[in-house]
Scaffold this motif. Structure first.
Motif, PDB file in Angstrom:
ATOM      1  N   ILE A   1     -19.492   0.191  -4.769  1.00  0.00           N
ATOM      2  CA  ILE A   1     -19.451  -0.144  -6.189  1.00  0.00           C
ATOM      3  C   ILE A   1     -19.725  -1.636  -6.353  1.00  0.00           C
ATOM      4  O   ILE A   1     -19.101  -2.469  -5.680  1.00  0.00           O
ATOM      5  N   TYR A   2     -20.651  -1.969  -7.243  1.00  0.00           N
ATOM      6  CA  TYR A   2     -21.058  -3.343  -7.458  1.00  0.00           C
ATOM      7  C   TYR A   2     -20.886  -3.701  -8.933  1.00  0.00           C
ATOM      8  O   TYR A   2     -21.404  -3.004  -9.813  1.00  0.00           O
ATOM      9  N   ASN A   3     -20.172  -4.781  -9.177  1.00  0.00           N
ATOM     10  CA  ASN A   3     -19.983  -5.276 -10.537  1.00  0.00           C
ATOM     11  C   ASN A   3     -21.184  -6.134 -10.909  1.00  0.00           C
ATOM     12  O   ASN A   3     -21.396  -7.216 -10.338  1.00  0.00           O
ATOM     13  N   ILE A   4     -21.988  -5.662 -11.837  1.00  0.00           N
ATOM     14  CA  ILE A   4     -23.201  -6.378 -12.239  1.00  0.00           C
ATOM     15  C   ILE A   4     -22.879  -7.797 -12.702  1.00  0.00           C
ATOM     16  O   ILE A   4     -23.649  -8.736 -12.459  1.00  0.00           O
ATOM     17  N   ARG A   5     -21.729  -7.980 -13.328  1.00  0.00           N
ATOM     18  CA  ARG A   5     -21.340  -9.300 -13.841  1.00  0.00           C
ATOM     19  C   ARG A   5     -21.228 -10.336 -12.712  1.00  0.00           C
ATOM     20  O   ARG A   5     -21.467 -11.528 -12.927  1.00  0.00           O
ATOM     21  N   ASP A   6     -20.875  -9.880 -11.517  1.00  0.00           N
ATOM     22  CA  ASP A   6     -20.748 -10.802 -10.387  1.00  0.00           C
ATOM     23  C   ASP A   6     -22.077 -11.444 -10.010  1.00  0.00           C
ATOM     24  O   ASP A   6     -22.103 -12.481  -9.327  1.00  0.00           O
TER      25      ASP A   6
ATOM     26  N   THR B   1     -22.488  -1.275 -12.074  1.00  0.00           N
ATOM     27  CA  THR B   1     -21.701  -1.038 -13.276  1.00  0.00           C
ATOM     28  C   THR B   1     -21.031  -2.329 -13.749  1.00  0.00           C
ATOM     29  O   THR B   1     -20.878  -3.280 -12.978  1.00  0.00           O
ATOM     30  N   LEU B   2     -20.615  -2.343 -15.000  1.00  0.00           N
ATOM     31  CA  LEU B   2     -19.798  -3.434 -15.538  1.00  0.00           C
ATOM     32  C   LEU B   2     -18.308  -3.096 -15.465  1.00  0.00           C
ATOM     33  O   LEU B   2     -17.468  -3.957 -15.727  1.00  0.00           O
ATOM     34  N   PHE B   3     -17.998  -1.845 -15.107  1.00  0.00           N
ATOM     35  CA  PHE B   3     -16.603  -1.390 -15.098  1.00  0.00           C
ATOM     36  C   PHE B   3     -16.297  -0.637 -13.804  1.00  0.00           C
ATOM     37  O   PHE B   3     -16.133   0.577 -13.789  1.00  0.00           O
ATOM     38  N   PRO B   4     -16.210  -1.367 -12.699  1.00  0.00           N
ATOM     39  CA  PRO B   4     -16.025  -0.720 -11.384  1.00  0.00           C
ATOM     40  C   PRO B   4     -14.731   0.066 -11.243  1.00  0.00           C
ATOM     41  O   PRO B   4     -14.682   1.046 -10.496  1.00  0.00           O
ATOM     42  N   ASP B   5     -13.676  -0.351 -11.954  1.00  0.00           N
ATOM     43  CA  ASP B   5     -12.385   0.324 -11.789  1.00  0.00           C
ATOM     44  C   ASP B   5     -12.417   1.782 -12.245  1.00  0.00           C
ATOM     45  O   ASP B   5     -11.565   2.586 -11.828  1.00  0.00           O
ATOM     46  N   ILE B   6     -13.372   2.120 -13.097  1.00  0.00           N
ATOM     47  CA  ILE B   6     -13.471   3.504 -13.575  1.00  0.00           C
ATOM     48  C   ILE B   6     -13.667   4.470 -12.403  1.00  0.00           C
ATOM     49  O   ILE B   6     -13.178   5.602 -12.423  1.00  0.00           O
ATOM     50  N   PHE B   7     -14.327   4.029 -11.362  1.00  0.00           N
ATOM     51  CA  PHE B   7     -14.688   4.921 -10.255  1.00  0.00           C
ATOM     52  C   PHE B   7     -13.589   5.065  -9.211  1.00  0.00           C
ATOM     53  O   PHE B   7     -13.544   6.060  -8.494  1.00  0.00           O
TER      54      PHE B   7
ATOM     55  N   GLY C   1     -25.704   1.904 -17.702  1.00  0.00           N
ATOM     56  CA  GLY C   1     -25.988   1.026 -18.824  1.00  0.00           C
ATOM     57  C   GLY C   1     -24.805   0.914 -19.769  1.00  0.00           C
ATOM     58  O   GLY C   1     -23.835   1.665 -19.686  1.00  0.00           O
ATOM     59  N   HIS C   2     -24.899  -0.061 -20.684  1.00  0.00           N
ATOM     60  CA  HIS C   2     -23.891  -0.235 -21.730  1.00  0.00           C
ATOM     61  C   HIS C   2     -24.557  -0.858 -22.943  1.00  0.00           C
ATOM     62  O   HIS C   2     -25.742  -1.193 -22.908  1.00  0.00           O
ATOM     63  N   TYR C   3     -23.782  -1.007 -23.998  1.00  0.00           N
ATOM     64  CA  TYR C   3     -24.280  -1.569 -25.249  1.00  0.00           C
ATOM     65  C   TYR C   3     -25.420  -0.695 -25.769  1.00  0.00           C
ATOM     66  O   TYR C   3     -25.313   0.524 -25.778  1.00  0.00           O
ATOM     67  N   GLU C   4     -26.547  -1.321 -26.157  1.00  0.00           N
ATOM     68  CA  GLU C   4     -27.684  -0.535 -26.651  1.00  0.00           C
ATOM     69  C   GLU C   4     -28.629  -0.106 -25.534  1.00  0.00           C
ATOM     70  O   GLU C   4     -29.670   0.490 -25.783  1.00  0.00           O
ATOM     71  N   GLY C   5     -28.270  -0.448 -24.300  1.00  0.00           N
ATOM     72  CA  GLY C   5     -29.116  -0.075 -23.172  1.00  0.00           C
ATOM     73  C   GLY C   5     -29.487  -1.287 -22.349  1.00  0.00           C
ATOM     74  O   GLY C   5     -28.882  -2.356 -22.462  1.00  0.00           O
TER      75      GLY C   5
END
Length: 230
Positions: free
Chosen positions: A35-40, A7-13, A114-118
């Protein structure tokens, strides 16, 4: 069972996993959640994870490299072979109780939000085994659908629910919706508990509940009622 969330938003979980049944399931060792932050995992200098779509169009698309490297980290770290990788998308098969039951037998599940347009289609082609939707509507990301899958799957794992929270007679059993429930007081604002529930006759109670399930399903979900009648 181990859930691995990309995910890009790990804190949600974090807050959901620290409450109620999910918290108890983790404490009892029935499920594990990673939970893994894809941005990392982005190779970009500025940790960029999206870009403009080839061919033009509105919005941005999640790039494949950070997602794939997150996936590789998961399977290499935990020694997972051929995992179920679920991409949450409106284009997927609509989630159901039977799908949750199927997933509940897995040892490891990777959830891709996913996020944005996919996401770049090549990620779907390379690693995704299942595309799942939670309904015919669009959300801003895959985090809420991922939570729904985790909840619906976890509660089917033996030992997650107590006897008082058993799922055996819940909605969608035999394609029927659940019957009405009543508790104390026996009368509330002029409305009384049906006499059959106070009779002590368990056979009559079971028959009443089954009849109510059929009635409610026929009225509210004729699609399920047709399946139940087969």
């Amino acid at each position: 069972m181990r859930f691995h969330i990309m995910t890009l938003f790990p804190d949600i979980f974090n807050s959901y996993m620290s409450e109620s049944i999910m918290k108890r399931a983790i404490e009892k060792g029935k499920i594990e959640v990673f939970i893994y932050n894809i941005r990392d995992f982005s190779n970009s200098k500025h940790k960029k994870v999206d870009d403009y779509p080839f061919g033009g169009g509105a919005g941005m698309v999640m790039t494949p490299q950070p997602i794939y490297d997150t996936y590789k980290h998961i399977i290499d770290t935990h020694g997972i072979n051929n995992p179920r990788v679920i991409y949450l998308t409106p284009k997927g098969k609509v989630h159901s109780q039977s799908i949750a039951q199927e997933f509940s037998t897995e040892e490891d599940i990777i959830l891709l939000c996913g996020h944005y347009e996919g996401i770049d289609q090549r990620i779907i082609d390379l690693i995704v085994t299942d595309e799942i939707s939670i309904g015919d509507y669009v959300l801003t990301g895959g985090e809420l659908p991922a939570l729904i899958l985790i909840d619906s799957i976890s509660r089917l794992i033996p030992g997650v629910l107590s006897q008082n929270e058993s799922f055996e007679e819940e909605s969608f059993k035999d394609n029927l919706l659940e019957y009405p429930h009543y508790t104390r007081p026996r009368e509330f604002m002029g409305l009384e508990v049906p006499d059959v529930l106070l009779s002590g006759n368990h056979k009559n109670v079971d028959n009443w509940r089954h009849e109510q399930s059929i009635k409610i399903t026929k009225e509210r979900r004729p699609d399920l009622y047709k399946k139940a009648c087969k």
